[in-house]
Write a protein that holds these residues in place. Structure first.
Motif, PDB file in Angstrom:
ATOM      1  N   VAL A  57       0.842  -1.198   0.000  1.00 31.52           N
ATOM      2  CA  VAL A  57       0.000   0.000   0.000  1.00 31.52           C
ATOM      3  C   VAL A  57       0.876   1.247   0.000  1.00 31.52           C
ATOM      4  N   VAL A  58       1.944   1.220   0.767  1.00 27.22           N
ATOM      5  CA  VAL A  58       2.876   2.350   0.803  1.00 27.22           C
ATOM      6  C   VAL A  58       3.457   2.577  -0.587  1.00 27.22           C
ATOM      7  N   ILE A  61       0.890   4.267  -2.781  1.00 26.23           N
ATOM      8  CA  ILE A  61       0.751   5.676  -2.406  1.00 26.23           C
ATOM      9  C   ILE A  61       1.925   6.489  -2.933  1.00 26.23           C
ATOM     10  N   GLU A  62       3.120   5.964  -2.829  1.00 26.60           N
ATOM     11  CA  GLU A  62       4.303   6.675  -3.328  1.00 26.60           C
ATOM     12  C   GLU A  62       4.219   6.874  -4.838  1.00 26.60           C
ATOM     13  N   LYS A  64       1.490   7.069  -6.635  1.00 25.08           N
ATOM     14  CA  LYS A  64       0.443   8.080  -6.880  1.00 25.08           C
ATOM     15  C   LYS A  64       0.971   9.480  -6.619  1.00 25.08           C
ATOM     16  N   ILE A  65       1.751   9.651  -5.575  1.00 23.57           N
ATOM     17  CA  ILE A  65       2.306  10.968  -5.243  1.00 23.57           C
ATOM     18  C   ILE A  65       3.259  11.415  -6.328  1.00 23.57           C
TER      19      ILE A  65
END
Length: 69
Positions: A57-58, A61-62, A64-65
């Motif tokens: 998940v991390v 998220i990274e 996507k950022i």
């Protein structure tokens, strides 16, 4: 110790095995459990496999950022 039972050591023994990564099916054989459901009582003690999935998940998220930036 008045409330000691030898059976309590069986639970401790099984917990220690799970915490060092012994697979549940191997623990079942080592402990002599006929019913796999009994072995599953110890499964919650082995959470290392969850950490890998949570880390995914991390990573998402990274990514996507980075794509937003």
């Amino acid at each position: 110790m008045d409330d000691f039972r030898w059976h309590d050591l069986r639970h401790t023994w099984a917990s220690w095995h799970i915490q060092v990564g012994v697979p549940l099916n191997v623990l079942q054989e080592l402990g002599g459990w006929a019913d796999y459901k009994m072995v599953l009582l110890y499964a919650h003690l082995a959470s290392e496999h969850l950490a890998q999935h949570a880390a995914n998940v991390v990573t998402v998220i990274e990514i996507k950022i980075v794509n937003i930036s």
